[in-house]
Design a protein around this motif. Structure first.
Motif, PDB file in Angstrom:
ATOM      1  N   GLY A   1     -21.054 -47.058  13.228  1.00 48.65           N
ATOM      2  CA  GLY A   1     -21.949 -46.926  12.072  1.00 48.65           C
ATOM      3  C   GLY A   1     -21.242 -47.068  10.744  1.00 48.65           C
ATOM      4  O   GLY A   1     -21.891 -47.031   9.702  1.00 48.65           O
ATOM      5  N   GLY A   2     -19.936 -47.195  10.758  1.00 48.34           N
ATOM      6  CA  GLY A   2     -19.208 -47.361   9.499  1.00 48.34           C
ATOM      7  C   GLY A   2     -19.502 -46.239   8.535  1.00 48.34           C
ATOM      8  O   GLY A   2     -19.662 -45.098   8.935  1.00 48.34           O
ATOM      9  N   SER A   3     -19.582 -46.582   7.273  1.00 44.17           N
ATOM     10  CA  SER A   3     -19.797 -45.536   6.287  1.00 44.17           C
ATOM     11  C   SER A   3     -21.196 -44.958   6.401  1.00 44.17           C
ATOM     12  O   SER A   3     -21.508 -43.925   5.860  1.00 44.17           O
ATOM     13  CB  SER A   3     -19.586 -46.104   4.887  1.00 44.17           C
ATOM     14  N   ARG A   4     -22.063 -45.652   7.121  1.00 49.04           N
ATOM     15  CA  ARG A   4     -23.442 -45.189   7.249  1.00 49.04           C
ATOM     16  C   ARG A   4     -23.548 -44.039   8.229  1.00 49.04           C
ATOM     17  O   ARG A   4     -24.501 -43.274   8.194  1.00 49.04           O
ATOM     18  CB  ARG A   4     -24.267 -46.367   7.723  1.00 49.04           C
TER      19      ARG A   4
ATOM     20  N   LYS B   1     -24.089 -34.903  -1.455  1.00 49.93           N
ATOM     21  CA  LYS B   1     -23.443 -34.868  -0.142  1.00 49.93           C
ATOM     22  C   LYS B   1     -24.501 -34.821   0.945  1.00 49.93           C
ATOM     23  O   LYS B   1     -25.508 -34.131   0.830  1.00 49.93           O
ATOM     24  CB  LYS B   1     -22.572 -33.610  -0.007  1.00 49.93           C
ATOM     25  N   ALA B   2     -24.216 -35.521   2.034  1.00 47.39           N
ATOM     26  CA  ALA B   2     -25.169 -35.579   3.133  1.00 47.39           C
ATOM     27  C   ALA B   2     -25.430 -34.189   3.704  1.00 47.39           C
ATOM     28  O   ALA B   2     -26.568 -33.788   3.930  1.00 47.39           O
ATOM     29  CB  ALA B   2     -24.619 -36.492   4.225  1.00 47.39           C
ATOM     30  N   GLU B   3     -24.348 -33.454   3.894  1.00 43.88           N
ATOM     31  CA  GLU B   3     -24.449 -32.144   4.503  1.00 43.88           C
ATOM     32  C   GLU B   3     -25.364 -31.246   3.693  1.00 43.88           C
ATOM     33  O   GLU B   3     -26.225 -30.549   4.193  1.00 43.88           O
ATOM     34  CB  GLU B   3     -23.030 -31.583   4.494  1.00 43.88           C
ATOM     35  N   SER B   4     -25.117 -31.281   2.389  1.00 43.27           N
ATOM     36  CA  SER B   4     -25.870 -30.439   1.485  1.00 43.27           C
ATOM     37  C   SER B   4     -27.332 -30.874   1.438  1.00 43.27           C
ATOM     38  O   SER B   4     -28.222 -30.036   1.334  1.00 43.27           O
ATOM     39  CB  SER B   4     -25.254 -30.574   0.105  1.00 43.27           C
ATOM     40  N   ALA B   5     -27.566 -32.166   1.517  1.00 40.49           N
ATOM     41  CA  ALA B   5     -28.940 -32.662   1.458  1.00 40.49           C
ATOM     42  C   ALA B   5     -29.742 -32.117   2.626  1.00 40.49           C
ATOM     43  O   ALA B   5     -30.912 -31.763   2.479  1.00 40.49           O
ATOM     44  CB  ALA B   5     -28.942 -34.176   1.459  1.00 40.49           C
ATOM     45  N   VAL B   6     -29.098 -32.025   3.788  1.00 41.34           N
ATOM     46  CA  VAL B   6     -29.780 -31.477   4.951  1.00 41.34           C
ATOM     47  C   VAL B   6     -30.135 -30.018   4.715  1.00 41.34           C
ATOM     48  O   VAL B   6     -31.251 -29.568   4.958  1.00 41.34           O
ATOM     49  CB  VAL B   6     -28.886 -31.622   6.202  1.00 41.34           C
ATOM     50  N   LYS B   7     -29.166 -29.289   4.189  1.00 40.49           N
ATOM     51  CA  LYS B   7     -29.414 -27.867   3.924  1.00 40.49           C
ATOM     52  C   LYS B   7     -30.543 -27.700   2.926  1.00 40.49           C
ATOM     53  O   LYS B   7     -31.417 -26.853   3.081  1.00 40.49           O
ATOM     54  CB  LYS B   7     -28.143 -27.217   3.363  1.00 40.49           C
ATOM     55  N   VAL B   8     -30.478 -28.492   1.871  1.00 40.10           N
ATOM     56  CA  VAL B   8     -31.485 -28.360   0.829  1.00 40.10           C
ATOM     57  C   VAL B   8     -32.864 -28.671   1.382  1.00 40.10           C
ATOM     58  O   VAL B   8     -33.821 -27.939   1.125  1.00 40.10           O
ATOM     59  CB  VAL B   8     -31.149 -29.292  -0.354  1.00 40.10           C
ATOM     60  N   SER B   9     -32.969 -29.713   2.188  1.00 38.40           N
ATOM     61  CA  SER B   9     -34.269 -30.032   2.762  1.00 38.40           C
ATOM     62  C   SER B   9     -34.777 -28.871   3.600  1.00 38.40           C
ATOM     63  O   SER B   9     -35.930 -28.463   3.479  1.00 38.40           O
ATOM     64  CB  SER B   9     -34.175 -31.280   3.629  1.00 38.40           C
ATOM     65  N   THR B  10     -33.903 -28.346   4.446  1.00 40.20           N
ATOM     66  CA  THR B  10     -34.316 -27.222   5.274  1.00 40.20           C
ATOM     67  C   THR B  10     -34.760 -26.061   4.405  1.00 40.20           C
ATOM     68  O   THR B  10     -35.772 -25.417   4.674  1.00 40.20           O
ATOM     69  CB  THR B  10     -33.148 -26.782   6.177  1.00 40.20           C
TER      70      THR B  10
ATOM     71  N   VAL C   1     -25.754 -29.931  14.483  1.00 39.61           N
ATOM     72  CA  VAL C   1     -26.633 -29.095  13.656  1.00 39.61           C
ATOM     73  C   VAL C   1     -27.279 -29.969  12.588  1.00 39.61           C
ATOM     74  O   VAL C   1     -28.490 -29.942  12.377  1.00 39.61           O
ATOM     75  CB  VAL C   1     -25.845 -27.941  12.995  1.00 39.61           C
ATOM     76  N   LEU C   2     -26.445 -30.775  11.934  1.00 39.91           N
ATOM     77  CA  LEU C   2     -26.985 -31.654  10.900  1.00 39.91           C
ATOM     78  C   LEU C   2     -27.704 -32.847  11.519  1.00 39.91           C
ATOM     79  O   LEU C   2     -28.518 -33.488  10.889  1.00 39.91           O
ATOM     80  CB  LEU C   2     -25.862 -32.166   9.992  1.00 39.91           C
ATOM     81  N   ARG C   3     -27.351 -33.134  12.750  1.00 38.28           N
ATOM     82  CA  ARG C   3     -27.866 -34.302  13.478  1.00 38.28           C
ATOM     83  C   ARG C   3     -27.579 -35.577  12.691  1.00 38.28           C
ATOM     84  O   ARG C   3     -28.401 -36.465  12.590  1.00 38.28           O
ATOM     85  CB  ARG C   3     -29.347 -34.109  13.758  1.00 38.28           C
ATOM     86  N   TYR C   4     -26.407 -35.590  12.129  1.00 43.98           N
ATOM     87  CA  TYR C   4     -25.987 -36.742  11.334  1.00 43.98           C
ATOM     88  C   TYR C   4     -24.511 -36.560  11.025  1.00 43.98           C
ATOM     89  O   TYR C   4     -24.080 -35.446  10.760  1.00 43.98           O
ATOM     90  CB  TYR C   4     -26.782 -36.774  10.028  1.00 43.98           C
ATOM     91  N   VAL C   5     -23.751 -37.629  11.108  1.00 39.91           N
ATOM     92  CA  VAL C   5     -22.389 -37.561  10.571  1.00 39.91           C
ATOM     93  C   VAL C   5     -22.120 -38.843   9.804  1.00 39.91           C
ATOM     94  O   VAL C   5     -22.616 -39.903  10.158  1.00 39.91           O
ATOM     95  CB  VAL C   5     -21.270 -37.476  11.635  1.00 39.91           C
ATOM     96  N   ASN C   6     -21.359 -38.701   8.740  1.00 37.67           N
ATOM     97  CA  ASN C   6     -20.804 -39.895   8.113  1.00 37.67           C
ATOM     98  C   ASN C   6     -19.421 -39.572   7.598  1.00 37.67           C
ATOM     99  O   ASN C   6     -19.060 -38.393   7.452  1.00 37.67           O
ATOM    100  CB  ASN C   6     -21.741 -40.458   7.043  1.00 37.67           C
TER     101      ASN C   6
ATOM    102  N   SER D   1     -10.712 -43.475   6.545  1.00 37.02           N
ATOM    103  CA  SER D   1     -10.792 -44.922   6.414  1.00 37.02           C
ATOM    104  C   SER D   1     -11.128 -45.568   7.756  1.00 37.02           C
ATOM    105  O   SER D   1     -11.898 -46.528   7.825  1.00 37.02           O
ATOM    106  CB  SER D   1      -9.467 -45.448   5.880  1.00 37.02           C
ATOM    107  N   PHE D   2     -10.572 -44.999   8.812  1.00 37.98           N
ATOM    108  CA  PHE D   2     -10.844 -45.540  10.139  1.00 37.98           C
ATOM    109  C   PHE D   2     -12.336 -45.498  10.445  1.00 37.98           C
ATOM    110  O   PHE D   2     -12.934 -46.497  10.838  1.00 37.98           O
ATOM    111  CB  PHE D   2     -10.061 -44.734  11.182  1.00 37.98           C
ATOM    112  N   PHE D   3     -12.953 -44.347  10.227  1.00 37.52           N
ATOM    113  CA  PHE D   3     -14.376 -44.249  10.559  1.00 37.52           C
ATOM    114  C   PHE D   3     -15.229 -45.080   9.604  1.00 37.52           C
ATOM    115  O   PHE D   3     -16.272 -45.595   9.990  1.00 37.52           O
ATOM    116  CB  PHE D   3     -14.831 -42.798  10.587  1.00 37.52           C
ATOM    117  N   GLU D   4     -14.776 -45.195   8.372  1.00 31.42           N
ATOM    118  CA  GLU D   4     -15.528 -46.030   7.450  1.00 31.42           C
ATOM    119  C   GLU D   4     -15.544 -47.476   7.931  1.00 31.42           C
ATOM    120  O   GLU D   4     -16.487 -48.218   7.674  1.00 31.42           O
ATOM    121  CB  GLU D   4     -14.902 -45.979   6.049  1.00 31.42           C
ATOM    122  N   ASN D   5     -14.497 -47.853   8.629  1.00 30.01           N
ATOM    123  CA  ASN D   5     -14.385 -49.238   9.041  1.00 30.01           C
ATOM    124  C   ASN D   5     -14.851 -49.520  10.461  1.00 30.01           C
ATOM    125  O   ASN D   5     -14.934 -50.671  10.864  1.00 30.01           O
ATOM    126  CB  ASN D   5     -12.941 -49.701   8.887  1.00 30.01           C
ATOM    127  N   MET D   6     -15.107 -48.458  11.214  1.00 25.68           N
ATOM    128  CA  MET D   6     -15.556 -48.680  12.577  1.00 25.68           C
ATOM    129  C   MET D   6     -17.034 -49.025  12.553  1.00 25.68           C
ATOM    130  O   MET D   6     -17.896 -48.151  12.641  1.00 25.68           O
ATOM    131  CB  MET D   6     -15.351 -47.411  13.414  1.00 25.68           C
TER     132      MET D   6
END
Ligand SMILES: Nc1ncnc2c1ncn2[C@@H]1O[C@H](COP(=O)(O)OP(=O)(O)OP(=O)(O)O)[C@@H](O)[C@H]1O
Ligand SMILES: Nc1ncnc2c1ncn2[C@@H]1O[C@H](COP(=O)(O)OP(=O)(O)OP(=O)(O)O)[C@@H](O)[C@H]1O
Ligand SMILES: CC(C)C[C@H](N)C(=O)O
Ligand SMILES: [Mg+2]
Ligand SMILES: [Mg+2]
Lengths: 321, 369, 257, 238, 447
Positions: free
Chosen positions: E275-278, B62-71, E357-362, E266-271
């Motif tokens: 960034g889509g699923s990325r 999971k992306a979220e977890s990967a961030v935590k693990v890196s930190t 916080v994560l500075r990333y969303v998918n 599904s919506f965000f995966e397709n937008m």
């Protein structure tokens, strides 16, 4: 092209829907009796598939394969299904005993949480014992593809659809026309007074889980035949979607669950060709990836216009909180 | 600097999926690393001997977890460098963390360009999808004489989606727009591909490109066969991991895929690695295992190249990064590696054919110009 | 113009004509009783008047306004309060919270006030608490204010339900079998409570009862309902002695066992 | 003697509902328990039908069988003790007919079931009219009839009735009691009746007990009780 | 009757401990913790060195202990090598915990009973806001110093705080209103994406969303706006679930909300434009601890205000008996609408914070797994209770981190624990308990 194309998709939808239908049946079983979301059901399906795998491998090593085979493939398959249904029924009984019976008086949502947790435990145990790799389900019967006027059908697809319809009819009979079925429905409505009419409540509950789990095992094995890659999380997303089907059909309605299962499969599969056709007709460029979005929007709309599902009764069971 | 031994230990963190959707990937990485450790538990840096310690942490895929693990690995465990995550969906966000904390990270297997882009501290051990896509497109054109291609890919996962797009661009670059006649997608976790395959059948494509994981490939291939598909199928580097043949059986024989190395018929160091791995774990090392081995080798080499550690972890990390960036022709078992300015190695891709014995047989090697 | 005026009201459930051509006129301060066999449609009439069901035909007017088709919370806020045959209380709420809840329509602080704890909200909540305590005292349940209703004795629960309806400050109170399941003692006490409330607020009351004693004690006017139709109406004595009512509802008294 | 209860103690968590009560019922006898709200009447019935756990030291036997050894459903199916609970508690999603059939779940005597259903319909013709209506949509009185019918179907050595007159119109109440009397006379079914309407209950029964705060304070012949000044004052409304 | 006589000895002990701490007001605990964290900052490293711990224990020593436990477990099941010397870390970690936390905390709490109560009483003379600010300020100081020691602590703390807000916002719907809503990760996703759209789209140059529109120096000041924007968009999305809830309840609504979750994902995966699923990365680092703390504190405060007001109690009335609620003038539509939109708003804000916080969303972050996680937090902590949600979110978040060394066994231990809680406390640890702000901040009067 269009007719073939549609027919082919229809057949695909039928097979895919039959899995949703089979699992939704099991859901609906437990659901209609205990009014519980048995969120572990998807994982019991997974366990059933793995048990099926074990049984099939065992039988194959006992009775051989290929030229050395003592028993024909179809017999092995029937044996595998029966033995696995029996074994998985016990898993269901244990799940009921450990996770649900102690919570009978609790809010329903709490039992839903236990179900989720039991599901996670089942998945994790699988990884612990089998190492988490995907496993291949042995092909007990030879796959034969028939080409009927450009439409491809396999013997397995036909069998899967027939078995699920058969099981659905049998179950419907059980629920609506036998004492056991009545007892199950009665329990759904007001489990407290069930013993007062001489019905052994715990037996009924255990039975229900056993039947539900046995169905999941059957589904698991058929699934293994059709999609022979098993993984520990195979029940998760499948389970949630079958759960959607079970409720969409109308809670407590076995027929409803089954039909909704087929319908969900139909919606999921058919959106892809539907988008294709739309694209071609109106020269649009919509991706087939919008499938989930469209499929679940349809589900949402159906529920808005039929707030009690397709075949649900309007009575409201007492919500326990 | 607290523990008396700490000064003599070099810690390397592993940000890998031990649970979650793809535990196989984590297991292979871990196997490879443990084998390395058993072989070389100590290293010499600048004339001083250090114990190697590996810390494996689970990112649950999971992306979220990967961030935590890196930190956690960086700030809590105080690792000198990180290996992993393997999949781009985790490597992209985790790379950001590593870069922000100025800690060198090598993702062995992430082929998505964004993982290393503008991140001086982040490297990878494999080629990129913008390279792999054309390799596959050319292969389909030259070797399979395809004029029309179809693609089926998982829209919800980073890697398949990216690669599918690169393939499409490359193929249409050769054969003109519209030559990719079916571009079919599905979503992670899907098991039924008959609808997509029906479409592909009807589209008249000469080849299907399937940039999917080993767990999905058997189902896709099977759906194709059940729809009466008899033309070739072309895969990508994700085919080469896990137990593809165990799952796919005869269905996959005769197909091709591009990948990082070919186990069958390997020679030299590569063969030694394969033999040792097979002896230890009872299975042929897949791509992740080999790439992890190389990433680890790169990291250790860079540490050695620093010429001596100061004991100040922050300064040392920067040193290691600089050493990594300037590594020349590292002799990896998956090929020689020199990093570009972005931290990507220039590596050759191998196209293998699945032969009738179910082995991945070397067919062709394609190197970047 | 009567306070509550129902004309020609009917409803069907499936094929069943549960209420047919029902009419009622209730003046301010009047107490009218509704009796009839089980399943005659009495509760259904309450549900129709308060807006839980929508009549298939006919109209309901309250205080000179047409209220057919209005939602239950709207009719209640206009001053049409009711109790339920099976006593619908909120399991997880205290007695005081029950009573305060019925002040809902009188609160004006709005959602923003609810989120932000404004002075206005504090004032209105305080006033609601004070008023509620007054009503609790009136119905002799103030000592239970902070308890969950489920822990209260049955009679007290009934009084809480009534207090809750009263704090709406209704003009008409609809009572659905307020003394069901009560001992004779409790029944007498309930009669007193109803009488007091009636006198104090000049309340119009519409009452369903199977206990004729209650009807006798309280009502000036009684309707007897059979199969959804009003069979007889008049003074309690007239209705009770009407042969048709005896046949359909009361029966030959004192059967020997 | 049919049922013998000694020193029955029940508590709900910390709340003690019964403090050790004792009573007896003979075969075919009609016994009533009267008492204020919350005195513990329903609890007594629930204890006999094994719906609530009892505390150690309590003794309950039915025809020399230890009741405490049986689970609730066996009390019904083996001993024929049936319980018509407070508020009827029908299975609202089942039809009238299904409710009746379900009550025969544990019965082995297939042949008699049809006959018994006929009996129920004779006693309550209204039920026959509504045989395929879901019981949840019926009116209170109709439901009460069905509840009694359901109990009749599952066993009839001893019927425990919890406030059967609640919410019934006067005429229907008489009908129900007449029907009960008939069942009692024809089948020899003993009845343990709990009622708020104490006058009616005492008239209907042969023996009565008075329950106050979980203790039995008075017992005796129903006729004596009805004339007892204390009872008159407390339970019969003067 | 003598109550303690029938108690189990350990129960007696807990009772005594409870009694011992009874007169301590929140102020006292805050003082105690403040001393602890300061003391740790001063002496933590040194003490760990003396005790021979490899490093200062981050999560009160639990992580250290489980690392050793995991070693033993691996030795037992896989025969991995195990350094027996590390066994000693279990007692030493406990010693550390005692010396750094337990002893100072106990001492300071007890000793400060009088002054802390006096201070609390003094502050009570002022408007609530004063005492609230003082005590929240202290609380922030404690957290700040505690997290200052290690960035791992910091991110754990940040995510825990976000989990508190997220859990609480779900409790509004699932606990207070009694619906089983499955759409919450969907609301969170909307919030996360929309907030990112706001910040990344307007203020940074990004591969997906293009160049910065504004390049203001003080751009981070717009972060609250971004969060509010995310929250409002989530609330708008919630209309899709809120409107059907007028007619549909229970299981069917659960399915509607689940379908909504699938749709959003599904919506965000397709937008592709998002960034889509990325997904979207590179959010500015604006979600600092003070920002999160203030947002979460404000969120908890408004939610608590809502659920304690009569307007909010209407949720309970609707849950327990909707017909009765309507008959008592409650506008059930408005109530349901408020619950869904308000809950979704805060879920959206929590999503916005998470993204930063994560500075990333998918889209994959907002799957049914997230749903299972937040449901577990709500039901573990306790329905219908602000306390419960705080306890549930904090304990599951911390447990998730502390049990990390157990690797896969973690996913046996946590579910088992939850099952046990469900069996023994079906409504959760602290259910149906009202959170009275004045009482929490006020002095403890004990006779
Ligand atoms: N929602 C409904 N659907 C179908 N039938 C209904 C519904 N509500 C009531 N009925 C039927 O309408 C009739 C009248 O019911 P109602 O509850 O009004 O009776 P009542 O006069 O209040 O009786 P009681 O004195 O027993 O309470 C009954 O036959 C009942 O079965
Ligand atoms: N499920 C329960 N949980 C807790 N306490 C209960 C429960 N059921 C009953 N009680 C308590 O036990 C006592 C006896 O209750 P019981 O229901 O037996 O009284 P009853 O005589 O039948 O009263 P009623 O005339 O109101 O039916 C009462 O104090 C009641 O509050
Ligand atoms: C096959 C995958 C696990 C790795 C892939 N190359 C990626 O970037 O995600
Ligand atoms: Mg009624
Ligand atoms: Mg009772």
């Amino acid at each position: 092209m269009t007719l073939n194309f549609l027919m082919q998709n229809l057949i695909n939808a039928l097979q895919w829907g039959s899995f949703y239908a089979l699992i939704a049946l099991g859901y609906s079983m437990v659901y209609s009796i205990l009014m519980l979301f048995n969120f572990a059901h998807g994982d019991i399906f997974m366990v059933g598939a793995y048990i099926g795998l074990g049984v099939a491998l065992g039988l194959l090593s006992l009775f051989g394969t290929g030229a050395a085979a003592i028993l024909p493939g179809w017999l092995l398959l029937v044996l595998t299904i029966l033995i696995s249904m029996f074994l998985t029924a016990f898993v269901g009984i244990i799940v009921e005993r450990v996770g649900y019976r102690p919570l009978r008086e609790a809010p329903r949502a709490s039992a839903a949480i236990t179900g989720l947790m039991i599901g996670i435990i089942l998945e994790t145990s699988n990884i612990l014992f089998l190492g988490g790799s995907r496993l291949k389900f042995p092909q007990l019967i030879q796959s034969v593809t028939y080409n009927i006027g450009g439409v491809y059908v396999t013997n397995k697809k036909i069998m899967i659809v027939l078995v699920s319809i058969g099981l659905m009819l049998a179950l419907h009979q059980l629920i609506s026309h036998t004492k056991w079925g009545m007892a199950m429905r009665a329990m759904a409505y007001d489990y407290v007074v069930v013993p007062l009419v001489g019905v052994p409540m715990n037996t009924i509950a255990a039975m229900t889980f056993a039947i539900g789990s046995a169905l999941a095992a059957a589904a698991g094995i058929l699934f293994g035949l059709a999609y022979p890659v098993l993984d520990p999380y195979m029940g998760v997303s499948f389970g949630w979607k079958a759960f959607v089907a079970a409720i969409l059909g109308g809670r407590g309605s076995i027929m409803g669950a089954c039909i909704a299962g087929f319908m969900l499969g139909f919606i999921e599969i058919m959106t892809v060709p539907a988008i294709q056709i739309m694209n071609r007709l109106f020269s649009l460029n919509i991706g087939s990836n919008l499938r989930d979005l469209i499929a679940y929007s349809i589900v949402l709309v159906i529920l808005i216009f039929r707030p009690h599902g397709l075949f649900g009764q309007a009575y409201s069971a007492k919500l326990r909180l | 600097a607290i523990d008396a031994d700490a000064a003599d230990t070099i810690k390397i963190g592993f940000n890998i999926p031990l649970t979650g959707d793809n535990p196989d990937v984590g297991a292979s990485s871990k196997n490879s690393a443990e084998m390395y450790l058993k072989k070389k538990p100590k290293i010499e840096v600048g004339g001083k001997s250090y114990d190697l310690t590996f810390i494996f942490d689970d990112n649950e895929y999971k992306a979220e977890s990967a961030v935590k693990v890196s930190t956690k690995l960086i700030t809590e465990e105080g690792v000198l460098g990180i290996i992993g995550p393997q999949s781009s969906s985790q490597a992209v966000p985790a790379g950001d963390v590593a870069n922000n904390y100025a800690t060198p990270m090598i993702s062995p297997w992430s082929t998505n360009p964004n993982t290393t882009l503008d991140r001086p501290y982040v490297f990878r051990g494999c080629f990129l999808d913008p390279f792999q896509g054309p390799v596959s497109a050319n292969f389909a054109t030259d070797e399979l004489s395809a004029k029309k291609a179809a693609v089926i890919y998982d829209i919800a996962a980073d890697y398949p989606k990216g690669l599918a797009e690169f393939f499409k661009a490359a193929f249409e670059g050769i054969h003109g727009p519209g030559s990719v006649v079916a571009f079919e997608s599905f979503t992670t976790g899907d098991k039924d591909f008959s609808a997509q395959m029906t479409n592909i059948m009807m589209s008249g494509a000469d080849v299907v490109f399937v940039p999917q994981y080993y767990s999905e490939v058997p189902l896709i291939v099977r759906a194709a066969k059940e729809m009466g598909w008899t033309k070739p199928i072309l895969g990508s580097d994700s085919w080469g991991s896990g137990d593809l043949m165990g799952l796919c059986g005869d269905d996959c024989k005769g197909y091709y895929f591009s990948t990082h190395y070919a186990a069958a018929g390997a020679k030299g160091e590569t063969k030694a690695f394969i033999d040792e791995y097979t002896a230890t774990y009872g299975k042929t090392p897949d791509d992740v295992a080999a790439l992890t081995w190389d990433a680890l080798g790169l990291m250790i080499q860079a540490i050695k190249n620093t010429g001596g550690l100061s004991g100040d972890i922050k300064a040392d990390r920067t040193k290691v990064k600089d050493a990594l960036a300037s590594i020349q022709n590292f002799p990896g078992i998956t090929g020689g590696m020199t990093f570009t300015a972005d931290g990507d190695p220039k590596k050759c891709a191998v196209v293998v054919k699945i032969n009738d014995a179910g082995q991945f047989e070397f067919f062709k090697s394609v190197c970047p110009k | 113009m009567p306070l509550l005026h129902v004309t020609d009201m009917s409803i069907n459930f499936g094929g069943l004509q549960a209420v047919a051509d029902y009419h009622l006129s209730l003046d301010p301060g009047q107490i009218t009783g509704l009796i009839g066999p089980n399943g005659a449609g009495k509760t259904t009439i309450f549900n129709l008047i308060t807006g839980i069901y929508r009549p298939t035909k006919g109209s309901v007017q309250f205080d000179g306004q047409e209220i057919t088709g209005k939602k239950p919370n709207e009719t209640a806020a206009m001053g049409l309060a009711r109790t339920f045959q099976e006593m619908k209380l909120w399991r997880h709420m205290t007695v005081l919270e029950h009573i305060k809840m019925a002040r809902y329509s009188k609160l004006s602080y709005g959602l923003l006030g609810a989120f932000l704890d404004t002075p206005r909200r504090r004032r209105e909540e305080r006033e609601a608490t004070e008023l509620s305590m007054e009503y609790l005292k009136m119905f002799a349940v103030d000592q239970f204010a902070d308890q969950l209703v489920v822990n209260l004795p049955y009679g007290a629960q009934r009084r809480v339900e009534m207090a809750r309806a009263m704090v709406i400050e209704p003009k008409v109170l609809l009572l659905d079998e307020p003394t069901v399941g009560m001992t004779p003692d409790e029944m007498m006490a309930m009669i007193e409570v109803v009488r007091k409330a009636h006198e104090r607020f000049n309340l119009a009351i519409f009452l369903i009862e199977h206990r004729l004693k209650v009807v006798h004690e309280l009502c000036q006017h009684v309707q007897a309902l059979v199969f959804g139709r009003v069979l007889v109406e008049g003074t309690p004595a007239d209705v009770q002695n009407h042969p048709k009512v005896i046949e359909a509802y009361i029966g030959e008294q004192e059967v020997e066992f | 003697m049919l049922l013998n209860v000694e020193n029955l103690r029940v508590s709900y968590g910390k709340i003690k509902a019964l403090h050790g009560i004792s009573f007896k019922i003979d075969a075919g006898e009609i016994v009533t328990i009267i008492g204020a709200n919350g005195a513990g009447k329903s609890t007594t019935l629930r204890a006999v039908s094994r719906m609530v756990p009892v505390e150690a030291g309590s003794v309950m036997t039915c025809m020399d069988q230890d009741l405490l050894k049986l689970p609730a459903d066996k009390v019904v199916s083996q001993l024929g003790i049936t319980h018509v609970p407070e508020g009827r508690r029908l299975f609202g999603n089942l039809t009238v007919m299904e409710n009746l059939q379900l009550a025969t779940f544990a019965r082995k005597d297939r042949d008699n079931i049809k006959k018994d259903i006929r009996r129920v319909f004779e006693i309550f013709p209204r039920l026959e009219e509504r045989r395929s209506q879901p019981s949840g949509t019926m009116s209170g009185g109709e439901q009460q009839m069905l509840a009694i019918g359901r109990a009749f179907m599952s066993g009839r050595r001893l019927m425990l009735l919890d406030e059967p007159s609640m919410g019934l119109s006067p005429l229907l109440m008489m009908n129900v009691f007449q029907a009960l009397k008939e069942i009692n006379r024809q089948e020899g079914t003993a009845i343990l009746l709990v009622e708020q309407n104490a006058r009616l209950a005492l008239k209907f029964s042969q023996k009565g007990y008075v329950l106050e705060n979980g203790n039995l304070v008075l017992e005796g012949n129903s006729e004596t009780l009805i004339n007892d000044p204390e009872v008159r004052k407390a339970y019969l409304g003067g | 009757m003598d109550q303690t006589a029938t108690l189990h000895p350990t129960e007696g002990m807990f009772l005594r401990i409870g009694h011992f701490f009874k007169p301590v007001p929140l102020m006292g605990y805050l003082a105690g913790f403040l001393v602890c964290v300061l003391w740790e900052q001063m002496a933590g490293d040194g003490l760990s060195a003396i005790l021979g711990l490899p490093k200062m224990p981050v999560l009160f020593g639990i992580l250290t202990i489980f690392k050793v436990v995991a070693g033993v477990v691996n030795l037992l099941i896989k025969g991995d090598a195990f350094d027996w010397a590390t066994l000693v870390q279990i007692p030493t970690a406990l010693v550390y915990l005692t010396v750094i936390y337990l002893v100072p905390l106990t001492l300071v709490c007890r000793l400060s009973v009088k002054p802390a109560n006096a201070l609390a009483r003094f502050l009570q003379g002022f408007p609530l806001i004063v005492t609230a600010l003082v005590q929240l300020g202290l609380m922030y100081a404690v957290l700040h110093i505690w997290a200052g020691v290690s960035d791992y602590r910091l991110i754990t703390l940040k995510l825990t705080l976000i989990a508190v807000l997220f859990t609480l916002s779900l409790n509004i719907i699932n606990g207070y209103m009694g619906e089983f809503s499955c759409s919450h990760p969907g609301f969170m996703a909307i919030g996360a994406y929309m907030t990112s759209l706001f910040t990344v789209g307007l203020f940074t140059s990004d591969k997906v969303l293009g160049d910065a529109v504004f390049s203001v120096g003080a751009a981070y000041l717009s972060f609250p706006l971004a969060l509010i924007f995310g929250g409002i968009m989530a609330a708008l999305g919630a209309l899709i679930v809120a409107i059907p809830s007028f007619k549909t309840r229970g299981d069917y609504l659960a399915i509607i909300s689940l379908a909504f979750l699938f749709i959003v994902k599904s919506f965000f995966e397709n937008m592709q434009s998002l960034g889509g699923s990325r997904g979207i990365g590179g959010q500015p680092n604006w979600a600092t601890l003070p920002v999160i703390f203030i947002t979460v504190a404000f969120g908890v405060w408004t939610i608590n205000n809502f659920v304690t007001s009569t307007m909010g109690k209407a949720l309970n009335a609707v849950r327990d008996d909707e017909t009765a609620a309507e008959a008592m003038t409650v506008d059930t539509r408005k109530t349901k609408m408020a619950a869904f939109l308000f809950g979704a708003f805060w879920a959206g804000v929590a999503g916005g914070l998470l993204a930063h916080v994560l500075r990333y969303v998918n889209p994959a972050m907002f799957s049914v797994q997230k749903l299972a996680e937040v449901l577990a937090m709500v039901y573990f902590g306790g329905l219908n209770s602000v306390y419960g949600s705080i306890v549930g979110a904090v304990s599951i978040s911390l447990l998730g981190e502390a049990l990390r060394p157990l690797e896969i066994l973690k996913w046996i231990v946590i579910p088992l624990l939850l099952i046990l809680v469900m069996v023994y406390r079906p409504t959760g640890l602290i259910a149906f308990k009202e959170f009275d702000v004045r009482q929490v901040f006020g002095p403890k009067e004990v006779d």
